[in-house]
Design a protein around this motif. Structure first.
Motif, PDB file in Angstrom:
ATOM      1  N   ARG A  96      -8.412   0.143   2.959  1.00  0.00           N
ATOM      2  CA  ARG A  96      -8.459   0.384   1.517  1.00  0.00           C
ATOM      3  C   ARG A  96      -7.331   1.320   1.083  1.00  0.00           C
ATOM      4  O   ARG A  96      -6.719   1.117   0.019  1.00  0.00           O
ATOM      5  CB  ARG A  96      -9.807   0.999   1.142  1.00  0.00           C
ATOM      6  CG  ARG A  96      -9.941   1.356  -0.342  1.00  0.00           C
ATOM      7  CD  ARG A  96     -11.353   1.819  -0.665  1.00  0.00           C
ATOM      8  NE  ARG A  96     -11.487   2.100  -2.083  1.00  0.00           N
ATOM      9  CZ  ARG A  96     -11.579   3.330  -2.607  1.00  0.00           C
ATOM     10  NH1 ARG A  96     -11.572   4.393  -1.812  1.00  0.00           N
ATOM     11  NH2 ARG A  96     -11.702   3.515  -3.906  1.00  0.00           N
ATOM     12  N   THR A  97      -7.047   2.325   1.898  1.00  0.00           N
ATOM     13  CA  THR A  97      -5.978   3.260   1.581  1.00  0.00           C
ATOM     14  C   THR A  97      -4.629   2.561   1.539  1.00  0.00           C
ATOM     15  O   THR A  97      -3.834   2.768   0.607  1.00  0.00           O
ATOM     16  CB  THR A  97      -5.955   4.400   2.612  1.00  0.00           C
ATOM     17  OG1 THR A  97      -7.186   5.121   2.523  1.00  0.00           O
ATOM     18  CG2 THR A  97      -4.792   5.348   2.374  1.00  0.00           C
ATOM     19  N   VAL A  98      -4.337   1.738   2.518  1.00  0.00           N
ATOM     20  CA  VAL A  98      -3.064   1.014   2.550  1.00  0.00           C
ATOM     21  C   VAL A  98      -2.939   0.109   1.327  1.00  0.00           C
ATOM     22  O   VAL A  98      -1.900   0.082   0.648  1.00  0.00           O
ATOM     23  CB  VAL A  98      -2.929   0.197   3.847  1.00  0.00           C
ATOM     24  CG1 VAL A  98      -1.716  -0.726   3.790  1.00  0.00           C
ATOM     25  CG2 VAL A  98      -2.826   1.138   5.047  1.00  0.00           C
ATOM     26  N   LYS A  99      -3.993  -0.617   1.009  1.00  0.00           N
ATOM     27  CA  LYS A  99      -3.960  -1.509  -0.155  1.00  0.00           C
ATOM     28  C   LYS A  99      -3.788  -0.707  -1.441  1.00  0.00           C
ATOM     29  O   LYS A  99      -2.980  -1.079  -2.311  1.00  0.00           O
ATOM     30  CB  LYS A  99      -5.272  -2.305  -0.215  1.00  0.00           C
ATOM     31  CG  LYS A  99      -5.364  -3.307  -1.367  1.00  0.00           C
ATOM     32  CD  LYS A  99      -4.359  -4.445  -1.183  1.00  0.00           C
ATOM     33  CE  LYS A  99      -4.698  -5.647  -2.071  1.00  0.00           C
ATOM     34  NZ  LYS A  99      -4.707  -5.331  -3.508  1.00  0.00           N
ATOM     35  N   GLY A 100      -4.496   0.397  -1.569  1.00  0.00           N
ATOM     36  CA  GLY A 100      -4.394   1.202  -2.773  1.00  0.00           C
ATOM     37  C   GLY A 100      -3.014   1.790  -2.972  1.00  0.00           C
ATOM     38  O   GLY A 100      -2.461   1.760  -4.082  1.00  0.00           O
TER      39      GLY A 100
END
Length: 292
Positions: A96-100
């Motif tokens: 989720r962090t990478v996508k965000g």
């Protein structure tokens, strides 16, 4: 932004050292861009200091650093490397962090192998997770990177280890090599103690490598040419701008507290300040859309 990630990848491919100043807000990032640098780093250390007035010890949340990164990305066109700490949780959080961060316009995401909550790499009590957990964390980031690319986007992953301080040089070298073998776009280990340790990394790992510079007694401070000669691809000055800005504000405030004024030699001219914060641009836009 896919274009910025591609631009960063192309810049790395030139073989010329990439000097990367750290920034902490939109204005500091704009100054980096205006000075002619090809990339900037959204420093978690500096963002924590300037946004919440507290140290880089895992106190910033995912949302807080993401919002600041998005505002910075909206202010500049150069590629940004974003400090994503440990990914803010388990491998699902890492994804989720990478996508965000990618959606916010960050071209490259730095992910480290510290325990959660993390702390800056030169603070007391740094600990890293076991090898298997570190590799699983990285794999989650790489999987999301590949999914983003498959959908027409792009982002790079910078894999960092803090094991040099926590567990020694050989562990740091092993982890950097393992990170590169997994497919990390850039690797680095925090806190090399000598030029020999830097040379050991550069001779052992073939992926692009980053050296983080810190203005601290006892730490080697290399010029871009020196770092490039050793074999580094990126030279990061993560907290330099924060440092000089705090020093400048303290000096000015000390004078003001004594009933004095900083004086013109410490200040921009008013016209230069006016232009730097964007009023000239604003008036141009205002005139463009003025009614008939």
């Amino acid at each position: 932004m896919a274009g910025n990630a591609a631009a960063l990848r192309a810049r790395l491919a030139t073989g010329r050292i990439l000097t990367i100043p750290g920034c902490y807000d939109a204005m500091s990032a704009k100054l980096v861009e205006q000075a002619g640098f090809d990339a900037a780093y959204v420093s978690g250390y500096a963002v924590s200091a300037t946004q919440i007035g507290l140290p880089d010890a895992g106190l910033l949340s995912y949302k807080e650093i993401l919002d600041q990164a998005r505002d910075i990305a909206g202010a500049v066109s150069i590629p940004l490397i974003g400090d994503a700490d440990t990914g803010f949780g388990n491998p699902v959080n890492v994804r989720r962090t990478v996508k965000g961060f990618a959606d916010a316009g960050i071209a490259c995401i730095m992910l480290e192998d510290q325990v959660f909550p993390k702390r800056c790499g030169f603070a007391k009590g740094v600990e890293v997770v076991p090898r298997g957990e570190a590799l699983t964390r990285l794999q989650a980031a790489l999987d999301m990177r590949d999914e983003i690319r498959a959908e027409g986007g792009d982002v790079l992953i910078l894999a960092r280890t803090d094991s040099r301080v926590a567990e020694g040089l050989e562990e740091a070298l092993w982890r950097c090599e393992a990170f590169a073998d997994r497919g990390a776009d850039i690797v680095y280990f925090e806190g090399p103690q000598s030029r020999g340790e830097m040379e050991a990394l550069c001779s052992r790992v073939q992926a692009p490598k980053l050296l983080a510079q810190l203005e601290r007694e006892g730490r080697p401070l290399l010029s871009p040419k020196e770092a490039e000669a050793i074999g580094y691809d990126c030279l990061l000055f993560g907290v330099t701008l924060l440092n000089v800005s705090i020093r400048a504000m303290r000096d000015a405030l000390a004078l003001m507290a004594q009933g004095n004024h900083p004086g013109p030699d410490r200040l921009l001219s008013f016209d230069e300040l006016y232009e730097t914060v964007g009023f000239d641009w604003y008036y141009e836009q205002e005139e463009r859309y003025r009614g008939e």
